[in-house]
Scaffold this active site. Structure first.
Site, PDB file in Angstrom:
ATOM      1  N   SER A  10      11.079  38.714  80.163  1.00 46.40           N
ATOM      2  CA  SER A  10      10.483  39.781  80.965  1.00 46.40           C
ATOM      3  C   SER A  10       9.105  39.420  81.514  1.00 46.40           C
ATOM      4  CB  SER A  10      10.427  41.088  80.162  1.00 46.40           C
ATOM      5  OG  SER A  10      11.750  41.488  79.803  1.00 46.40           O
ATOM      6  N   ASN A  56      15.453  31.260  86.476  1.00 42.37           N
ATOM      7  CA  ASN A  56      16.837  31.200  85.983  1.00 42.37           C
ATOM      8  C   ASN A  56      17.581  32.368  86.613  1.00 42.37           C
ATOM      9  OD1 ASN A  56      19.227  31.228  84.575  1.00 42.37           O
ATOM     10  ND2 ASN A  56      18.325  31.900  82.627  1.00 42.37           N
ATOM     11  N   GLU A 109      11.882  31.674  74.171  1.00 37.56           N
ATOM     12  CA  GLU A 109      12.377  32.926  74.731  1.00 37.56           C
ATOM     13  C   GLU A 109      12.811  33.850  73.601  1.00 37.56           C
ATOM     14  OE1 GLU A 109      13.633  32.375  79.088  1.00 37.56           O
ATOM     15  OE2 GLU A 109      15.374  31.948  77.862  1.00 37.56           O
ATOM     16  N   LYS A 129      20.637  33.044  86.602  1.00 33.60           N
ATOM     17  CA  LYS A 129      21.830  33.480  85.845  1.00 33.60           C
ATOM     18  C   LYS A 129      23.034  33.615  86.791  1.00 33.60           C
ATOM     19  CE  LYS A 129      18.780  35.656  82.571  1.00 33.60           C
ATOM     20  NZ  LYS A 129      18.647  36.528  81.441  1.00 33.60           N
ATOM     21  N   HIS A 179      20.218  28.146  76.413  1.00 33.14           N
ATOM     22  CA  HIS A 179      19.734  29.506  76.656  1.00 33.14           C
ATOM     23  C   HIS A 179      20.351  30.437  75.611  1.00 33.14           C
ATOM     24  CE1 HIS A 179      19.147  33.396  78.571  1.00 33.14           C
ATOM     25  NE2 HIS A 179      18.175  32.827  79.247  1.00 33.14           N
ATOM     26  N   GLU A 187      21.672  33.213  75.799  1.00 32.67           N
ATOM     27  CA  GLU A 187      22.964  33.806  76.195  1.00 32.67           C
ATOM     28  C   GLU A 187      24.101  32.829  75.897  1.00 32.67           C
ATOM     29  OE1 GLU A 187      21.830  34.866  80.202  1.00 32.67           O
ATOM     30  OE2 GLU A 187      20.472  36.385  79.396  1.00 32.67           O
ATOM     31  N   GLY A 238      15.360  40.195  79.488  1.00 37.04           N
ATOM     32  CA  GLY A 238      16.036  41.210  80.285  1.00 37.04           C
ATOM     33  C   GLY A 238      15.854  42.624  79.761  1.00 37.04           C
TER      34      GLY A 238
HETATM   35  C1  PEP Z   1      15.805  34.370  80.816  1.00 38.40           C
HETATM   36  O1  PEP Z   1      16.951  34.773  80.713  1.00 38.40           O
HETATM   37  O2  PEP Z   1      15.578  33.153  80.772  1.00 38.40           O
HETATM   38  C2  PEP Z   1      14.746  35.366  81.002  1.00 38.40           C
HETATM   39  C3  PEP Z   1      13.544  35.062  80.626  1.00 38.40           C
HETATM   40  O3  PEP Z   1      15.137  36.574  81.539  1.00 38.40           O
HETATM   41  P1  PEP Z   1      14.147  37.804  81.937  1.00 38.40           P
HETATM   42  O4  PEP Z   1      12.954  37.199  82.640  1.00 38.40           O
HETATM   43  O5  PEP Z   1      14.975  38.666  82.817  1.00 38.40           O
HETATM   44  O6  PEP Z   1      13.755  38.450  80.654  1.00 38.40           O
END
Ligand code: PEP
Length: 254
Positions: free
Chosen positions: A212, A9, A167, A11, A95, A97, A173
């Site tokens: 992460s 992803n 998630e 983003k 997601h 976000e 992040g």
């Molecule tokens: C995400 O936003 O889907 C995600 C898992 O981000 P990160 O790997 O940066 O934590």
């Protein structure tokens, strides 16, 4: 055995130049991935470039969101049939976000799922709890409500045609990864919740972990029995790091 899916992803990141380099790196390394499926989800403006770069490779294309409607007067929105037209296989829906910043709730997500299915796309539906919810002891309640809300609106059958991503919002992040045991516990909870409605669907659906994930922690996470892949944010912006996660997916299924 469910084939691991490693999806990037990206983003809202990238320029024409950086995306070209990233795509070339992913395509060059993808041939060495044997048992995992690999997908990338760039921002909309780069979909055409990505579709061309990925043509002839095993890497699938996805988008990060879609509109609830198939066409019409929705300024600034992008419809699922357009994504299909540009060669997308996947679309990320819900997601955290988008849930947090754009107020996407289960009613909106159900419409987006329906739009994605109607266009022939495979949704990657995201669920997850915030740190506050986890610390309050509400993790299961929150995840159950997110899953049950979609079952109520779309039916359990929808879960037979989508990918799920757990998630934890506190791990996205932040560099704070859920431990393999923490992640496995939630993945097993989700699968059991689905099995309460349809055991075959629960066995079939892939549940990706996101938060992460990187090359150094991927193998342990992907070796858990109910973790069927990863949705990768930051680490997906570096082709070698991203592909090292796909290699961990290969190793976890040996
Ligand atoms: C995400 O936003 O889907 C995600 C898992 O981000 P990160 O790997 O940066 O934590």
């Amino acid at each position: 055995m469910r084939k691991p899916l490693i999806a990037g992803n990206w983003k809202m990141n990238g320029t024409k130049a950086s995306v070209e380099t990233l795509l070339a790196g992913v395509v060059a390394g993808a041939g060495a991935i044997e048992r995992s499926e690999v997908a990338v989800c760039p921002p909309y403006p780069f979909l055409q470039m990505a579709a061309s770069a990925l043509a002839g490779s095993s890497v699938r294309l996805g988008a990060q969101n879609c509109a609830t409607a198939a066409s019409g007067a929705f300024t600034g929105e992008v419809a699922a049939p357009m994504l299909a037209d540009f060669g997308c296989h996947y679309v990320i829906i819900g997601h955290s976000e988008r849930r947090a910043m754009y107020g996407e709730d289960e009613a909106i997500l159900a419409k987006k799922l329906a739009a994605a299915f109607a266009a022939g796309l495979t949704p990657i539906l995201c669920v997850g709890e915030t740190l506050e919810e986890r610390e309050r002891g509400d993790m299961e309640k929150v995840i159950a409500a997110q899953i049950d809300g979609i079952i109520a609106l779309c039916g359990i059958g929808a879960f037979g045609s989508l990918e799920l991503a757990y998630e934890p919002v506190w791990a996205i992040g932040t560099g704070k990864t859920a431990t393999p045991a923490q992640a496995q516990e939630v993945h097993a909870f989700i699968r059991a919740r689905l099995a309460g409605h349809d055991a075959a669907v629960a066995q079939k659906v892939r549940i990706l972990y996101g938060g992460s994930m990187k090359g150094s922690n991927a193998l342990e996470l992907l070796s858990q029995p109910d973790i069927d892949g990863g949705l990768i944010g930051g680490a997906a912006l570096n082709a070698d790091e991203f592909l090292s996660i796909a290699k961990a997916g290969d190793a976890a299924t040996q």
